[in-house]
Design a protein around this motif. Sequence first.
Motif, PDB file in Angstrom:
ATOM      1  N   LEU A 419       0.819  -1.219   0.000  1.00 14.77           N
ATOM      2  CA  LEU A 419       0.000   0.000   0.000  1.00 14.77           C
ATOM      3  C   LEU A 419       0.851   1.267   0.000  1.00 14.77           C
ATOM      4  O   LEU A 419       0.301   2.380   0.004  1.00 14.77           O
ATOM      5  CB  LEU A 419      -0.914   0.012   1.229  1.00 14.77           C
ATOM      6  CG  LEU A 419      -2.063  -1.006   1.215  1.00 14.77           C
ATOM      7  CD1 LEU A 419      -2.798  -1.006   2.560  1.00 14.77           C
ATOM      8  CD2 LEU A 419      -3.053  -0.702   0.084  1.00 14.77           C
ATOM      9  N   HIS A 422      -0.090   3.904  -3.647  1.00 18.18           N
ATOM     10  CA  HIS A 422      -1.509   3.580  -3.733  1.00 18.18           C
ATOM     11  C   HIS A 422      -2.284   4.778  -4.249  1.00 18.18           C
ATOM     12  O   HIS A 422      -1.982   5.929  -3.930  1.00 18.18           O
ATOM     13  CB  HIS A 422      -2.040   3.196  -2.348  1.00 18.18           C
ATOM     14  CG  HIS A 422      -3.478   2.804  -2.331  1.00 18.18           C
ATOM     15  ND1 HIS A 422      -3.915   1.573  -2.741  1.00 18.18           N
ATOM     16  CD2 HIS A 422      -4.596   3.501  -1.963  1.00 18.18           C
ATOM     17  CE1 HIS A 422      -5.241   1.502  -2.623  1.00 18.18           C
ATOM     18  NE2 HIS A 422      -5.674   2.676  -2.156  1.00 18.18           N
ATOM     19  N   GLY A 424      -6.413   5.815  -4.627  1.00 17.44           N
ATOM     20  CA  GLY A 424      -7.760   5.336  -4.335  1.00 17.44           C
ATOM     21  C   GLY A 424      -8.713   6.484  -4.077  1.00 17.44           C
ATOM     22  O   GLY A 424      -8.307   7.641  -3.937  1.00 17.44           O
ATOM     23  N   LYS A 449      -9.597  -0.755  -1.584  1.00 11.70           N
ATOM     24  CA  LYS A 449      -8.825   0.310  -2.244  1.00 11.70           C
ATOM     25  C   LYS A 449      -9.166   1.695  -1.717  1.00 11.70           C
ATOM     26  O   LYS A 449      -8.467   2.668  -1.983  1.00 11.70           O
ATOM     27  CB  LYS A 449      -9.096   0.276  -3.749  1.00 11.70           C
ATOM     28  CG  LYS A 449      -8.415  -0.861  -4.462  1.00 11.70           C
ATOM     29  CD  LYS A 449      -8.373  -0.618  -5.962  1.00 11.70           C
ATOM     30  CE  LYS A 449      -7.447   0.540  -6.308  1.00 11.70           C
ATOM     31  NZ  LYS A 449      -7.354   0.806  -7.737  1.00 11.70           N
ATOM     32  N   THR A 450     -10.279   1.788  -0.990  1.00 11.90           N
ATOM     33  CA  THR A 450     -10.717   3.098  -0.486  1.00 11.90           C
ATOM     34  C   THR A 450      -9.656   3.710   0.424  1.00 11.90           C
ATOM     35  O   THR A 450      -8.959   2.998   1.153  1.00 11.90           O
ATOM     36  CB  THR A 450     -12.032   2.936   0.308  1.00 11.90           C
ATOM     37  OG1 THR A 450     -12.998   2.334  -0.542  1.00 11.90           O
ATOM     38  CG2 THR A 450     -12.550   4.282   0.806  1.00 11.90           C
ATOM     39  N   MET A 485      -5.631  -0.833   5.186  1.00 13.23           N
ATOM     40  CA  MET A 485      -5.986   0.043   4.075  1.00 13.23           C
ATOM     41  C   MET A 485      -5.379   1.410   4.362  1.00 13.23           C
ATOM     42  O   MET A 485      -4.937   1.674   5.493  1.00 13.23           O
ATOM     43  CB  MET A 485      -7.516   0.142   3.923  1.00 13.23           C
ATOM     44  CG  MET A 485      -8.196   0.791   5.097  1.00 13.23           C
ATOM     45  SD  MET A 485     -10.002   0.512   5.139  1.00 13.23           S
ATOM     46  CE  MET A 485     -10.546   1.242   3.608  1.00 13.23           C
TER      47      MET A 485
END
Length: 582
Positions: A419, A422, A424, A449-450, A485
């Motif tokens: 991550l 990334h 998103g 992916k948020t 995440m």
Amino acid sequence: MDALRTRSGTLEGRASLGDPRIAMKNRRSREWFQTPEYYGFARRAWLRSEGFPADVFDGKPVIGICNSWSELNNCNLHLRDVAAAVKRGVWAAGGVPLEFPTISLGEMFMRPTTMLYRNLMAMDVEESIRANPLDAVVLLCGCDKTTPAQLMGAASADIPAIMVPGGPMLAGEWRGRRLGSGTDGKKLFDQYRTGRITEEEWCEIEGCIARTSGHCAVMGTASTMTSLAEALGMTLPGCANIPAPDSRRLAIAELSGRAVVEMIEAELKPSRIMTREAFENAITVLMALGGSTNAVVHLIAIAGRLGIRLTLDDFDRVSRQTPCIANVQPSGEFLMEDLFNAGGLPAVLHRIRDLLHGDCITVTGKTVGENIGSAQPRNDEVIRRRDRPVYPEGGIAVLSGNLAPNGAVIKQSAASQNLLQHRGRAYVFETRDQMLAQIDSDDLPVDAKTVLVMRNCGPKGAPGFPEWGHIPMPRKLLNEGVTDMVRISDARMSGTSYGTVVLHVAPESAIGGPLALVETGDEILLDVPARKLALLVSAEELDRRTQRFVPPAPHYTRGYGRLFLDHVTQADRGCDFDFLAP
Ligand code: FES
């Protein structure tokens, strides 16, 4: 009973006879006790009400023991025993120890956050030292904010000072599994939230995860800051990592009591020890330890008290050239007890000694290089070799971009490597309360992916800059097996936490920083190797949103809270009060 009626000689008389312990210079306490006017008598008489004989004033240096003991601060609960050991050392070296309390900051209890009160404690420490007849001071700390607060206060008061941390608690153990307070608690809580740990098991864990006095047993903020106090040269070598219940904790406390008496004649004040080079050493050690992101804020604040300007760039520059070698949770596997048994901080310093300014003076009167001496790591798994680090760079990376013009930080060594680069869509929580109300909802519109964004959690917005940045994983994602995440906020995070969590976004949202402009659905780019944090929205659109920004109402209109809101600086400036700089 002559000893009660007469002193063994005048101070000046004994000093002129060459008693080495009675050199007259550097004695603030003389101004209280050796004046011929009435209050000289009165101060001596009132101190004798504590049961001291007359010769206690025969030129003995007065050593304050600044104790952050409190039953409201479990981490520091044993500090009265530590103080007793310090006193033995002070008496043995010819000094008079006088213990005094200050406000204590217990991480687990204080609301909304201990960080709101770090500067209050620093002022308490500074003014208690300045106002009293002290020639030197011993600082007893432990839990997260007590260490930086004492160093800030001692730096401003600038009389000889030595720090004696209380040390980490012992490892917890549950059904054969070793537990690190903080880090493992959070991991197990996710299992409890999702029904994989029963209520009964959870209660068992509660009873054994923090089983002794001492601060948290991982490389959280407390372990980081006490280790950095040693790296700065403010403790005896090897002091920081001795576990709280270990007898060697009391032995080194006694030695510290002896050492502080010698520091007076040597004029070893904080301003001579905590130089820019010493802070660069501390930053290097922070990176090698995979230490807490909170240390960035605290080191900037401590340095600021001495007129030394540390910037986030200083941290990132050092991070790029310093491998993380301490294999301790949350960046690694082991606990503080293991680090101590592997040689502790002196062994870590030995392994990175070429990256340090070895000539910095310390409380021993010797240099950092001399103090390292023959220290050697005794376990290459716990203190990794440089060619096999836990992480190739330092634990912390500094980010910037249009979402954080004045910077943000991430603990890259405790993040998910997949991550770190990334892109998103944002899901925005306006406040922490809103986040808590929604995070376990089954229809929360997020996926792996948020990018979770939470605002109004900074120094003014929360208020007090709480450790809210470790936004819990949404339960629906945990149930799908997603454990991490990207999360972004203007909050801090506990040093015991982990995950791909961007923190300290500055300027904060409550004063109109770009975090206030993010809308759900906006695209965000995180690129840690490139040190970039960007909101992929046009400048024109951000200008339009800026026009619509309305700051939230202040949380306080009176009292200490008002003082805090009026004077606290932003994360990149250390969150000290603007009027406390020299
Ligand atoms: Fe005090 Fe963790 S709660 S150090």
